[in-house]
Each structure stands twice: as C-alpha cells, then as structure tokens.
Design a protein around this motif. Structure first.
Motif, mmCIF file in Angstrom:
data_model
loop_
_atom_site.group_PDB
_atom_site.id
_atom_site.type_symbol
_atom_site.label_atom_id
_atom_site.label_comp_id
_atom_site.label_asym_id
_atom_site.label_seq_id
_atom_site.Cartn_x
_atom_site.Cartn_y
_atom_site.Cartn_z
ATOM 1 N N ARG A 139 69.695 83.605 82.814
ATOM 2 C CA ARG A 139 68.682 82.711 82.259
ATOM 3 C C ARG A 139 67.689 83.480 81.386
ATOM 4 O O ARG A 139 67.354 83.059 80.277
ATOM 5 C CB ARG A 139 67.938 82.023 83.396
ATOM 6 N N GLU A 140 67.221 84.605 81.895
ATOM 7 C CA GLU A 140 66.275 85.418 81.124
ATOM 8 C C GLU A 140 66.907 85.923 79.829
ATOM 9 O O GLU A 140 66.259 85.974 78.780
ATOM 10 C CB GLU A 140 65.792 86.600 81.949
ATOM 11 N N LEU A 141 68.167 86.290 79.900
ATOM 12 C CA LEU A 141 68.862 86.813 78.732
ATOM 13 C C LEU A 141 69.055 85.716 77.683
ATOM 14 O O LEU A 141 68.838 85.945 76.484
ATOM 15 C CB LEU A 141 70.211 87.391 79.158
ATOM 16 N N LEU A 142 69.446 84.536 78.124
ATOM 17 C CA LEU A 142 69.624 83.437 77.182
ATOM 18 C C LEU A 142 68.298 83.028 76.544
ATOM 19 O O LEU A 142 68.243 82.722 75.347
ATOM 20 C CB LEU A 142 70.259 82.242 77.907
ATOM 21 N N ASP A 143 67.234 83.027 77.337
ATOM 22 C CA ASP A 143 65.917 82.707 76.784
ATOM 23 C C ASP A 143 65.509 83.726 75.722
ATOM 24 O O ASP A 143 64.962 83.372 74.672
ATOM 25 C CB ASP A 143 64.863 82.681 77.901
ATOM 26 N N ALA A 144 65.759 85.004 76.009
ATOM 27 C CA ALA A 144 65.393 86.058 75.058
ATOM 28 C C ALA A 144 66.210 85.926 73.771
ATOM 29 O O ALA A 144 65.668 86.081 72.661
ATOM 30 C CB ALA A 144 65.610 87.425 75.685
ATOM 31 N N ALA A 145 67.513 85.668 73.901
ATOM 32 C CA ALA A 145 68.360 85.503 72.718
ATOM 33 C C ALA A 145 67.900 84.305 71.890
ATOM 34 O O ALA A 145 67.841 84.371 70.652
ATOM 35 C CB ALA A 145 69.818 85.340 73.141
ATOM 36 N N GLN A 146 67.560 83.209 72.576
ATOM 37 C CA GLN A 146 67.099 82.020 71.855
ATOM 38 C C GLN A 146 65.773 82.279 71.155
ATOM 39 O O GLN A 146 65.552 81.832 70.022
ATOM 40 C CB GLN A 146 66.949 80.853 72.841
ATOM 41 N N ARG A 147 64.890 83.008 71.821
ATOM 42 C CA ARG A 147 63.600 83.334 71.197
ATOM 43 C C ARG A 147 63.814 84.155 69.923
ATOM 44 O O ARG A 147 63.172 83.905 68.892
ATOM 45 C CB ARG A 147 62.727 84.103 72.190
ATOM 46 N N LEU A 148 64.700 85.130 69.996
ATOM 47 C CA LEU A 148 64.986 85.958 68.823
ATOM 48 C C LEU A 148 65.593 85.124 67.700
ATOM 49 O O LEU A 148 65.211 85.264 66.529
ATOM 50 C CB LEU A 148 65.923 87.102 69.216
ATOM 51 N N GLU A 149 66.517 84.259 68.036
ATOM 52 C CA GLU A 149 67.142 83.403 67.008
ATOM 53 C C GLU A 149 66.131 82.447 66.395
ATOM 54 O O GLU A 149 66.081 82.281 65.167
ATOM 55 C CB GLU A 149 68.291 82.617 67.630
ATOM 56 N N ASN A 150 65.319 81.803 67.232
ATOM 57 C CA ASN A 150 64.338 80.839 66.724
ATOM 58 C C ASN A 150 63.315 81.513 65.808
ATOM 59 O O ASN A 150 62.965 80.991 64.746
ATOM 60 C CB ASN A 150 63.614 80.151 67.881
ATOM 61 N N LEU A 151 62.845 82.679 66.252
ATOM 62 C CA LEU A 151 61.863 83.404 65.458
ATOM 63 C C LEU A 151 62.476 83.856 64.135
ATOM 64 O O LEU A 151 61.829 83.793 63.073
ATOM 65 C CB LEU A 151 61.340 84.605 66.238
ATOM 66 N N SER A 152 63.723 84.302 64.184
ATOM 67 C CA SER A 152 64.402 84.745 62.961
ATOM 68 C C SER A 152 64.520 83.602 61.967
ATOM 69 O O SER A 152 64.260 83.774 60.763
ATOM 70 C CB SER A 152 65.786 85.305 63.293
ATOM 71 N N GLN A 153 64.896 82.429 62.443
ATOM 72 C CA GLN A 153 65.013 81.277 61.554
ATOM 73 C C GLN A 153 63.660 80.885 60.973
ATOM 74 O O GLN A 153 63.539 80.553 59.786
ATOM 75 C CB GLN A 153 65.629 80.091 62.316
ATOM 76 N N TRP A 154 62.618 80.939 61.806
ATOM 77 C CA TRP A 154 61.264 80.634 61.338
ATOM 78 C C TRP A 154 60.853 81.596 60.226
ATOM 79 O O TRP A 154 60.283 81.190 59.210
ATOM 80 C CB TRP A 154 60.296 80.704 62.509
ATOM 81 N N LEU A 155 61.171 82.882 60.416
ATOM 82 C CA LEU A 155 60.817 83.879 59.412
ATOM 83 C C LEU A 155 61.623 83.705 58.124
ATOM 84 O O LEU A 155 61.106 83.924 57.021
ATOM 85 C CB LEU A 155 61.028 85.288 59.971
ATOM 86 N N ILE A 156 62.871 83.322 58.248
ATOM 87 C CA ILE A 156 63.677 83.050 57.052
ATOM 88 C C ILE A 156 63.036 81.938 56.241
ATOM 89 O O ILE A 156 62.915 82.018 55.009
ATOM 90 C CB ILE A 156 65.122 82.687 57.454
ATOM 91 N N GLU A 157 62.585 80.901 56.917
ATOM 92 C CA GLU A 157 61.953 79.774 56.229
ATOM 93 C C GLU A 157 60.591 80.158 55.659
ATOM 94 O O GLU A 157 60.262 79.821 54.518
ATOM 95 C CB GLU A 157 61.821 78.600 57.201
ATOM 96 N N GLN A 158 59.797 80.878 56.452
ATOM 97 C CA GLN A 158 58.460 81.254 56.003
ATOM 98 C C GLN A 158 58.509 82.205 54.807
ATOM 99 O O GLN A 158 57.707 82.119 53.887
ATOM 100 C CB GLN A 158 57.693 81.924 57.150
ATOM 101 N N SER A 159 59.453 83.147 54.855
ATOM 102 C CA SER A 159 59.509 84.153 53.785
ATOM 103 C C SER A 159 59.867 83.547 52.439
ATOM 104 O O SER A 159 59.551 84.119 51.391
ATOM 105 C CB SER A 159 60.515 85.251 54.156
ATOM 106 N N ALA A 160 60.526 82.403 52.460
ATOM 107 C CA ALA A 160 60.852 81.728 51.199
ATOM 108 C C ALA A 160 59.607 81.178 50.520
ATOM 109 O O ALA A 160 59.590 80.969 49.301
ATOM 110 C CB ALA A 160 61.846 80.595 51.463
ATOM 111 N N ARG A 161 58.537 80.956 51.324
ATOM 112 C CA ARG A 161 57.294 80.397 50.775
ATOM 113 C C ARG A 161 56.182 81.425 50.648
ATOM 114 O O ARG A 161 55.273 81.263 49.834
ATOM 115 C CB ARG A 161 56.815 79.251 51.676
ATOM 116 N N GLN A 162 56.236 82.478 51.475
ATOM 117 C CA GLN A 162 55.137 83.433 51.542
ATOM 118 C C GLN A 162 55.694 84.853 51.407
ATOM 119 O O GLN A 162 56.337 85.372 52.331
ATOM 120 C CB GLN A 162 54.394 83.258 52.876
ATOM 121 N N PRO A 163 55.470 85.516 50.269
ATOM 122 C CA PRO A 163 56.084 86.833 50.038
ATOM 123 C C PRO A 163 55.608 87.926 50.997
ATOM 124 O O PRO A 163 56.305 88.928 51.165
ATOM 125 C CB PRO A 163 55.682 87.154 48.597
#
Length: 590
Positions: A485-509
C-alpha cells in the motif's frame, strides 16, 4: 583512525538474493562464461582485503600530506605509489573492461560494489582509477580500432591512467563556451591548444603515462555545443611498438588547494599544441564524452554511499562505547555510571537514518548496475531498449540523491561523535569534507535535477517514468509484497506530481527549475521505498535462516517506511507551491 570493513554480507544479500544476479548472468551469453555466484564472492572478498588492508590505512595520511605540485610535477602522498602498484597487479582497473582488450569483463552490478569499497576506504585513491575506467569506456565505445588497440590494454592494466578534460575557467556546465582549439595536421592528428581546470588526476606519479580525453573545437566548428569534438591526448606520445615515447606539450600548471579529497590531484592542465587524435566523429564530442560522464556520474554517486558507509561504521562503534547519561526508560548498563549513547532515541534516529539510506542506496546502485548490464549484454532488443531508457532516467537520481544523502549521513555520523566528530583524528570530519565535492563535480546536483525533470520526464511526457513506476506496481501486486500500500501510494504520488509539472511547465517557464531538486529527492525516496520493499520481502522469506541479519533488515525497512518515506509528502507540497515566490524579490533586494 578507525578501520574500514567492507559490508560483504549486505553486498552479497543485494547481489544474490534481492537482485538475483547469478540467474541474470546465466541467461546473458556474454556473461555466462565469465561470472557466477562463486566468482562474484571471490571478487568481493579480495576487494575487501585490498581496500581494508592496503588502501584504507593511507586515507588519513593522504589527507594530512595531500598531493604536492612542484615545477609541473605532482607527487602523491607517501604510500600511494606503492599501494597503486599492488592494486593494479590485481587487475582492478579493468574489472568491467572489454576482455578483448585486456579487461576482465565483469558485470557492472558487481563493479558498483567494488567501487563502493574503494570510496569508503579512501576517496582520493579511488578517483585515480575511476577516471581511468571511465576513459576506457569512452575509448572502447567511440575510438577507432587503432586507438583502441594502442591505448586500451595499458589502461586496463593500470600502467597508464586516464583523465577527463572538460571544464575551462569560463565554461563549466555550459560547455558550448569552451575555447580550446584543435588544428588539423597533415599526418591526421590535431594540435590541441588551450587550458582546462579542475582535472582530476591530470598529473600524478602513479603511472608511466596519462591519457587525456579533451573537449576542443575545430576551426570550422559550429557555434555552441554542436561544435565540440573529443580528442585523445597522451602525456607521452606512444611509439609504434606501444612503448612510451617523447613528451607531448601538455603540462600541469598548478593543483588546487581544496576542502577535501586532498590526496587527489585536481589540476590546471595546459595544452600547447599537443598532439591529439579525434575520438568519434567531428563535432560530436559531447556524445562520446557523455559515455564517460554518465559512468563517472554513477561512480561519483557511489562515492556518497561509500563515505556514508564508512561514517556509519565509525558512528556505530563509537555509540556502543561512549557512555553518557541514562536511557529514558531507566539505566541499561547497571554496572556503569552512564549508558552507552546508542540507547538514546536521537542517536538511534541518526544511526537508523544512516543505515536505511546507505543500504537503500546500495540496493539502488545495484539496480542501476543491473540495467547497465542489460543494456549492454541482453540479446533481446526490447529488453535492451527498456534498460537504456531506465539508465538515462535513473543516472541523475543516482548521482545526486546518493551524494546529497551521503553528505547527510556523514554529518549524522559526525554528530553522533559530538565534539570528537569535529576533531581530525577520529576521521569523521574528513569524511564530511571528502564527500562534499561529490555534490559538485561531474555536473552539480542542481544540474542533475534539471536533467531528470526537464529532459528525462517532461520532455517525453513521463514515458520513461511510467516504465519505472510500472515495475514498482508489478512488484506490489505480488501476494507477499510487504508495504504494498505504501509503495503504491508513493508511486502514484510521483506520477501525479510528474503530470502536474508537465502541465505547469507548459505555462510557466520557471516551474522546472523551481521544482527540480525537490522533485529529484521525492523520486529518490520513492525509488528507495521499492528497494526496501524488495529487501523486506526476501528478509521475510529467509528470516528463520538468519534471524539476526534478516530481522535487522525488517526493522530497518519499518523505520524507512514510517520515518523517512513520509518526507515525500512535504516535498510534494513544496513543489506544488509553485515558482512564484522565488521571484518576489527584485535583484537589488537580495
């Protein structure tokens, strides 16, 4: 000065039980005839003797005496030359080198363990051979057959050494600014002219020749990094029969006076029309040099693990003996006036943090080594491609996270000693000074973080990241996977944050640069969580066979998941706060 004893039991555990290296080697034709479990154990045991009995005793003296420069010549500290001669007799420089040119052909999974021992025993000594191994890798991958046949055998043998000449006084990370020039000559060679700084092992008295790999620009080169070529420039020219010939006009102008690694000669190198030969294609020098640099980045990351291991060994030994105050739960050493400090919660916090991060790093280094072996030796094209993608993704994490947390561990070890940790003869302050450089050279850790987030995650939409987290999810799906459970939560957190950063970086250099270091640390803790879950799984299965060892693994895994992995929550919140607050001050307000 405390002794260093290589953690052989833990290294065998990672190699044989967690990563199941012997089974992998058996299915890779290039390794099946070269190495098995017994061979690996023999290599590790011999390396432990060499590092513990020959190299570690020179560490304190090397720091006190340092490398000395006089009139262009460098003298290494007392004992280094004799120890190096013994060291190369064992073939250690060519441990993972191409066997067709005199290397031993051992897998990287094994080599990373030997490198850790070297750095733990004596970081300065380790650097001389580490640069040679990296130079061999670049030459083997990119040079002509003539250059390989001439230079690789004596380099693998250790009679000659290698250096990497990139940095100039005005050009560090931005190599496109270099001014060193290469003028074509009628005989097919080039005249290399320019000055390089911060060159590890650029001059020394350990070997009969030094082979410099030098970045320079041809007269008609395009501007910027696309106009950089790589050249092989020997200290002494090589005769047709392979013997050392006349001196090439390349000289050491001075050495740096440094905070740490004082026995490692960090040189200013001047090339005055020196004879050099092109390695690889013209204007493609960075491609060839990055073969060496990526090797060195993993190697320097391992310096962080090695120094942390040495610090941990010292700190545990001291904490068992040093008596101060009583345990919060009451006296433990009834026959003494005070208890050993290892009973105190804060000391245990520091020791367990060191143990969890060092052993997690050791497992992760082995995993990266495993991917390097698959990328090099697998017969399956898809498996090779997947491994190559993982190596590219994980190399900046390994270099930066190993060294950031390695410094933390060395400081923890120093803190356990209290005032004695600040005194030279105990060895802890030297480890802090020696490991500090590892966050800076071979690409600063801030640059590694930018590379990870900008080039390896955002640039490909997180595709390589999903390969890594997919492997984590596959492990967590096993019925007996601990901390699933802890491992899946950590993997999901990393994936979610990565996607957020991909989206944010397109708008904010500024978003990538603002988030990159914290992102790399979050990635590192998540990767270690997978390593600790894998180690805990093996420990659960084998507990009855060795309760002391496997029980310690399980207890350390519990500490990691309860006290260290939650740091990812704070890192996630910090990153999501965005980059705006970094620009709240004008330049004049700083």
């Amino acid at each position: 000065m405390p002794d260093f004893n290589a953690p052989l039991r833990d290294m065998r555990f990672v190699l044989h039980e967690v990563l199941q290296a012997p089974a992998l080697w058996a299915r890779l034709p290039a390794l099946a005839e070269t190495v098995d479990a017994d061979t690996a154990d023999a290599v590790l045991e011999e390396a432990a003797k060499v590092t513990g009995q020959l190299i570690a005793p020179l560490n304190r003296n090397g720091d006190e005496e340092g490398a000395q420069w006089r009139a262009g010549e460098v003298r290494t500290p007392a004992g280094f030359k004799e120890a190096y001669a013994t060291y190369i007799q064992g073939g250690w420089v060519g441990l993972s080198g191409n066997p067709d040119q005199g290397g031993m052909g051992m897998p990287k999974m094994l080599a990373v363990q030997v490198e850790e021992m070297l750095y733990a025993a004596n970081s300065s000594f380790a650097l001389y051979s580490a640069l040679t191994s990296g130079a061999c890798l670049a030459i083997d991958a990119h040079a002509s057959e003539e250059l390989k046949n001439t230079y690789l055998p004596p380099l693998y043998e250790g009679r000659w050494a290698g250096s990497m000449c990139l940095t100039e006084a005005h050009a560090g990370t931005d190599l496109g600014l270099i001014r060193t020039r290469a003028e074509p000559q009628a005989d097919g060679s080039y005249a290399i002219s320019g000055s390089k700084i911060f060159i590890t092992g650029g001059e020394q008295d350990l070997t009969e020749n030094i082979i410099h790999l030098v970045l320079a620009k041809l007269p008609d080169a395009p501007a910027g990094p696309k106009g950089i070529s790589l050249f092989l420039v020997p200290k002494f020219l090589v005769n047709a029969d392979g013997s050392v010939g006349a001196r090439n006009p390349v000289h050491c102008g001075s050495i740096e006076h440094k905070m740490g690694i004082k026995a490692s000669a960090t040189c200013v190198m001047n090339f005055d029309g020196a004879h050099g030969w092109l390695v690889g294609e013209a204007n493609r020098g960075l491609t060839a040099m990055f073969t060496m640099m990526n090797y060195e980045r993993l190697s320097i990351g391992i310096q962080g693990i090695g120094c942390a291991e040495a610090s941990y060994q010292n700190a545990v030994s001291y904490a068992r003996e040093r008596a101060q105050s009583r345990s919060p739960s009451g006296p433990q050493a009834q026959d003494k006036l005070a208890d050993p400090i290892i009973v105190h919660p804060d000391v245990r916090r520091m020791l367990l943090s060191m143990k969890a991060m060092t052993e997690g790093g050791r497992a992760f280094a082995g995993y990266v080594g495993q991917q390097l072996d698959l990328a090099k030796f697998s017969d399956d094209a898809e498996e090779r491609a997947t491994a190559e993608a993982l190596v590219a993704l994980l190399t900046p994490v390994a270099k930066a996270f190993f060294t950031d947390t390695g410094l933390d561990s060395c400081i923890h070890g120093q803190q356990v000693f209290g005032g004695h940790g600040y005194i030279r003869e105990w060895g802890q302050e030297q480890l802090v000074r020696d490991v500090r450089i590892a966050q800076i050279y071979e690409g600063t850790n801030g640059i590694q973080a930018l590379d990870l987030l900008g080039r390896k995650v955002v640039a490909n939409g997180g595709a390589s990241l999903r390969v890594f987290t997919g492997a984590m999810r596959a492990f967590a799906s096993q019925p007996d996977a601990p901390y699933a459970r802890e491992l899946l939560d950590a993997a999901q957190r990393l994936e979610n944050l990565s996607q957020w950063l991909i989206e944010q970086s397109a708008r904010q250099p500024h978003e990538i640069g603002a988030a990159s270091v914290e992102y790399l640390h979050l990635f590192g803790y998540t990767a270690y969580a997978w390593m600790w879950a894998r180690m805990a799984q093996v420990a659960q299965r084998q507990l009855a066979t060795d309760e002391a060892f496997y029980g310690a693994k399980l207890a350390t895994a519990e500490f990691f998941f309860r006290r260290l992995l939650p740091r990812t929550l704070g890192l996630d919140a910090c990153i999501r706060a965005g980059s705006e607050s970094l620009y709240g001050l004008s330049e004049g307000q700083f």
